[in-house]
Design a protein around this motif. Sequence first.
Motif, PDB file in Angstrom:
ATOM      1  N   LEU A  44     -33.310  93.765 -11.797  1.00 19.04           N
ATOM      2  CA  LEU A  44     -34.507  93.960 -12.613  1.00 19.04           C
ATOM      3  C   LEU A  44     -35.770  93.611 -11.816  1.00 19.04           C
ATOM      4  CD1 LEU A  44     -33.272  92.546 -16.025  1.00 19.04           C
ATOM      5  CD2 LEU A  44     -33.717  94.946 -15.444  1.00 19.04           C
ATOM      6  N   SER A  45     -35.704  92.586 -10.981  1.00 21.90           N
ATOM      7  CA  SER A  45     -36.847  92.225 -10.148  1.00 21.90           C
ATOM      8  C   SER A  45     -37.204  93.367  -9.205  1.00 21.90           C
ATOM      9  CB  SER A  45     -36.549  90.956  -9.338  1.00 21.90           C
ATOM     10  OG  SER A  45     -36.396  89.840 -10.190  1.00 21.90           O
ATOM     11  N   GLN A  46     -36.201  93.996  -8.627  1.00 19.26           N
ATOM     12  CA  GLN A  46     -36.441  95.136  -7.740  1.00 19.26           C
ATOM     13  C   GLN A  46     -37.021  96.315  -8.514  1.00 19.26           C
ATOM     14  OE1 GLN A  46     -32.524  95.702  -6.144  1.00 19.26           O
ATOM     15  NE2 GLN A  46     -32.844  94.274  -4.449  1.00 19.26           N
ATOM     16  N   LEU A  47     -36.511  96.530  -9.712  1.00 23.66           N
ATOM     17  CA  LEU A  47     -36.991  97.643 -10.520  1.00 23.66           C
ATOM     18  C   LEU A  47     -38.457  97.453 -10.902  1.00 23.66           C
ATOM     19  CD1 LEU A  47     -36.284 100.290 -11.964  1.00 23.66           C
ATOM     20  CD2 LEU A  47     -35.441  98.941 -13.897  1.00 23.66           C
ATOM     21  N   ARG A  48     -38.826  96.230 -11.188  1.00 21.57           N
ATOM     22  CA  ARG A  48     -40.211  95.950 -11.624  1.00 21.57           C
ATOM     23  C   ARG A  48     -41.237  96.187 -10.518  1.00 21.57           C
ATOM     24  NH1 ARG A  48     -37.458  91.086 -14.312  1.00 21.57           N
ATOM     25  NH2 ARG A  48     -37.186  91.809 -16.470  1.00 21.57           N
TER      26      ARG A  48
END
Length: 212
Positions: A44-48
């Motif tokens: 999720l951190s990468q997606l954000r």
Amino acid sequence: MTIRSDSNPAALAPSPTLDEETARAELYGLLAMLYYAPAEPELLSQLRVAATEAPAAGGFLEEPWRGLVAAARALDDAAIRQEYDALFGGVGKPEVYLFGSHYLSGFLNEKPLAKLRDTLAALGLARDETMPETEDHIAYLCEVMRYLIAGDDVAVANLTRQREFFAEHLQPWISQLCDALAQHPKARFYAALAEFTRAFFSVEMQGFDMLA
């Protein structure tokens, strides 16, 4: 076959640094991870922080990709995990099914699953016994498509096999899954994921139609 865990969303927005086939394989890998289980915090951190601008204006996937990234940014990890559990988990009947057999026959573990297993056997693929879900789970099917794009065995990993597998085991029901998620009152992140899935699969259908 298991669901791999090394797709990098930060590199998945349309990019001139990725060739088309690599980008397709990466997107299938990302969809597999997002549908298989609640997304890990690192994912999720990468997606954000993923780029949301396409190299060329008007890219067909740009808006749904931007919507998915925005949904990830708007919700924290716990909220996305709770949404996944509310939609797909729980004891007994889930709010939304992720299995093709449900949409194709109205029941789980029916003829569509048996047909899929025959196809997988012909491709030399089999489900990892540690994986609790049946092979008609959307995540598993996306992972098969990733393999058919990126695999080393050109007798299996080629456009003809991709087109046949997609047309037989994904195209007939994926729009029903996307509709169920997009319309569900509890879905926010997964409604955005459904719209991105719909757009990506539409591009895939058009590409395969050009090969026919």
